[in-house]
Design an enzyme around this catalytic site. Structure first.
Site, mmCIF file in Angstrom:
data_model
loop_
_atom_site.group_PDB
_atom_site.id
_atom_site.type_symbol
_atom_site.label_atom_id
_atom_site.label_comp_id
_atom_site.label_asym_id
_atom_site.label_seq_id
_atom_site.Cartn_x
_atom_site.Cartn_y
_atom_site.Cartn_z
ATOM 1 N N SER A 19 -26.557 -47.629 16.656
ATOM 2 C CA SER A 19 -28.003 -47.544 16.382
ATOM 3 C C SER A 19 -28.659 -46.903 17.597
ATOM 4 O O SER A 19 -28.035 -46.764 18.645
ATOM 5 C CB SER A 19 -28.514 -48.978 16.173
ATOM 6 O OG SER A 19 -29.856 -49.131 16.554
ATOM 7 N N TYR A 60 -29.649 -57.891 18.460
ATOM 8 C CA TYR A 60 -29.261 -56.642 17.769
ATOM 9 C C TYR A 60 -28.968 -55.556 18.809
ATOM 10 O O TYR A 60 -27.964 -54.846 18.718
ATOM 11 C CB TYR A 60 -30.410 -56.229 16.840
ATOM 12 C CG TYR A 60 -30.116 -55.044 15.945
ATOM 13 C CD1 TYR A 60 -29.439 -55.208 14.742
ATOM 14 C CD2 TYR A 60 -30.528 -53.755 16.292
ATOM 15 C CE1 TYR A 60 -29.187 -54.127 13.909
ATOM 16 C CE2 TYR A 60 -30.286 -52.671 15.462
ATOM 17 C CZ TYR A 60 -29.610 -52.862 14.267
ATOM 18 O OH TYR A 60 -29.363 -51.786 13.444
HETATM 19 P P1 NDP Z 1 -28.756 -53.318 4.451
HETATM 20 O O1 NDP Z 1 -29.416 -54.609 4.803
HETATM 21 O O2 NDP Z 1 -29.416 -52.393 3.499
HETATM 22 O O3 NDP Z 1 -27.271 -53.598 3.907
HETATM 23 C C1 NDP Z 1 -26.424 -54.433 4.650
HETATM 24 C C2 NDP Z 1 -25.048 -54.440 4.048
HETATM 25 O O4 NDP Z 1 -24.215 -55.253 4.900
HETATM 26 C C3 NDP Z 1 -24.999 -55.044 2.664
HETATM 27 O O5 NDP Z 1 -24.013 -54.409 1.915
HETATM 28 C C4 NDP Z 1 -24.621 -56.501 2.945
HETATM 29 O O6 NDP Z 1 -23.897 -57.100 1.913
HETATM 30 C C5 NDP Z 1 -23.683 -56.311 4.126
HETATM 31 N N1 NDP Z 1 -23.560 -57.513 4.937
HETATM 32 C C6 NDP Z 1 -24.503 -58.107 5.706
HETATM 33 N N2 NDP Z 1 -23.999 -59.204 6.277
HETATM 34 C C7 NDP Z 1 -22.707 -59.303 5.842
HETATM 35 C C8 NDP Z 1 -21.664 -60.234 6.063
HETATM 36 N N3 NDP Z 1 -21.828 -61.288 6.874
HETATM 37 N N4 NDP Z 1 -20.472 -60.025 5.471
HETATM 38 C C9 NDP Z 1 -20.291 -58.953 4.652
HETATM 39 N N5 NDP Z 1 -21.238 -58.040 4.400
HETATM 40 C C10 NDP Z 1 -22.436 -58.231 4.986
HETATM 41 O O7 NDP Z 1 -28.488 -52.620 5.856
HETATM 42 P P2 NDP Z 1 -28.423 -51.065 6.240
HETATM 43 O O8 NDP Z 1 -27.671 -50.322 5.212
HETATM 44 O O9 NDP Z 1 -29.780 -50.630 6.626
HETATM 45 O O10 NDP Z 1 -27.565 -51.126 7.592
HETATM 46 C C11 NDP Z 1 -26.165 -50.888 7.620
HETATM 47 C C12 NDP Z 1 -25.717 -50.755 9.072
HETATM 48 O O11 NDP Z 1 -26.432 -49.683 9.685
HETATM 49 C C13 NDP Z 1 -25.994 -51.988 9.944
HETATM 50 O O12 NDP Z 1 -24.950 -52.141 10.875
HETATM 51 C C14 NDP Z 1 -27.282 -51.608 10.654
HETATM 52 O O13 NDP Z 1 -27.425 -52.297 11.862
HETATM 53 C C15 NDP Z 1 -27.047 -50.127 10.871
HETATM 54 N N6 NDP Z 1 -28.252 -49.370 11.115
HETATM 55 C C16 NDP Z 1 -29.247 -49.291 10.172
HETATM 56 C C17 NDP Z 1 -30.370 -48.534 10.431
HETATM 57 C C18 NDP Z 1 -31.457 -48.381 9.440
HETATM 58 O O14 NDP Z 1 -32.478 -47.757 9.787
HETATM 59 N N7 NDP Z 1 -31.342 -48.889 8.219
HETATM 60 C C19 NDP Z 1 -30.545 -47.834 11.709
HETATM 61 C C20 NDP Z 1 -29.442 -47.980 12.615
HETATM 62 C C21 NDP Z 1 -28.345 -48.723 12.310
HETATM 63 P P3 NDP Z 1 -24.581 -58.135 0.847
HETATM 64 O O15 NDP Z 1 -25.136 -57.261 -0.230
HETATM 65 O O16 NDP Z 1 -23.466 -58.974 0.389
HETATM 66 O O17 NDP Z 1 -25.626 -58.886 1.605
#
Ligand code: NDP
Length: 255
Positions: free
Chosen positions: A146, A159
């Site tokens: 990130s 984070y």
């Molecule tokens: P979302 O909240 O949209 O999606 C998160 C995903 O991670 C879901 O599929 C969720 O599954 C899964 N997840 C969360 N916790 C767990 C767990 N304990 N075990 C298994 N699966 C889990 O997040 P984003 O798509 O926005 O983010 C994805 C990655 O990108 C993260 O690492 C985030 O930090 C990073 N990121 C995002 C940015 C952004 O602007 N969006 C910017 C920079 C980095 P479920 O449906 O089961 O909850």
């Protein structure tokens, strides 16, 4: 023109947190490049819905439902993939959560939850994948960092610590595993339009700050990560090791 350097036919990719958001977009992009994909999430309904949509589009899709903070469940999932003869060539450590709270009000349990979901999970999954990649002499690991891999902002200390850790974990993986033909790299998305950011997009002031400060003057779309993740998962990046590539509309350059 088809370029074999980016062809993932015959490869299998496990993408954590691919039931929605950035993980789902990257899984779809890897599948479009020819890979079979193993989708993961904690919620069974969302996971199966994502798998059904990708299968409908004609892709080869497996699911592995586990909580990335549950080491026993991760070990069981890898054992299950082994039993099915599914070899993971590409691991994308994407699952992550955000939690906003000033540090003086932050409970240790919330600190640990964010670190375990965003950082420790990448170590455990990376270790289990690498154990299997090393004897084969090849593998690709893409960790999702990130802008906070480099820069801090108030109220997101765990984070920021986790994503800073992702940068150095990626380098540690490189230090130990590059010799075995494994390329570990990271992607640092900027501000992207996913559910994680719904509250921020709806916050007029924050939304204006993102648009005003991002040189591209807009939020990123999840599918805009696909080119970079396919590059880092393919033969095109076979001598690219330990890097973090920012896909951020230029934000890192002006922070
Ligand atoms: P979302 O909240 O949209 O999606 C998160 C995903 O991670 C879901 O599929 C969720 O599954 C899964 N997840 C969360 N916790 C767990 C767990 N304990 N075990 C298994 N699966 C889990 O997040 P984003 O798509 O926005 O983010 C994805 C990655 O990108 C993260 O690492 C985030 O930090 C990073 N990121 C995002 C940015 C952004 O602007 N969006 C910017 C920079 C980095 P479920 O449906 O089961 O909850």
């Amino acid at each position: 023109m088809h370029n074999p350097l980016f062809d993932l036919s015959g490869r299998t990719a496990l993408i954590t947190g691919s039931s929605r958001g950035l993980g789902r977009a990257m899984a779809e992009g890897l599948a479009q490049a020819g890979a079979a994909v193993v989708l993961n999430g904690a919620d069974a309904t969302r996971l199966e819905a994502a798998a059904a949509a990708l299968r409908e589009a004609g892709h080869r899709v497996h699911t592995a439902r586990f909580d990335v903070t549950d080491e026993a469940a991760i070990l069981a999932a890898f054992a299950d993939l082994d039993a099915q003869g599914i070899e993971i060539d590409i691991l994308v450590n994407n699952a992550g959560i955000q939690f906003r709270r000033p540090m003086v009000e932050l409970a240790t349990a919330d600190w640990r939850r964010v670190i375990e979901t965003n950082l420790t999970s990448a170590f455990v999954l990376g270790r289990e994948a690498a154990k299997r990649m090393i004897p084969r002499g090849h593998g690709k690991i893409v960790n999702i960092g990130s802008l906070t891999s480099e820069a801090a902002r108030a109220t997101v200390a765990p984070y920021t610590a986790a994503k800073g850790g992702i940068k150095m974990l990626t380098r540690s993986m490189t230090a130990e595993w590059a010799v075995h033909g494994i390329q570990a790299n990271a992607v640092g998305p900027g501000y992207m339009l996913t559910e994680m950011n719904t509250a921020l997009v709806e916050n007029k002031e924050f939304n204006a700050w993102v648009i005003g400060r991002t040189p591209a003057r807009r939020w990123g779309r999840p599918e805009e990560l696909i080119g970079t993740v396919v590059f880092l998962a393919s033969a095109a990046s076979d001598y690219v090791n330990g890097q973090i590539i920012y896909v951020d509309g230029g934000m890192m350059g002006v922070l």
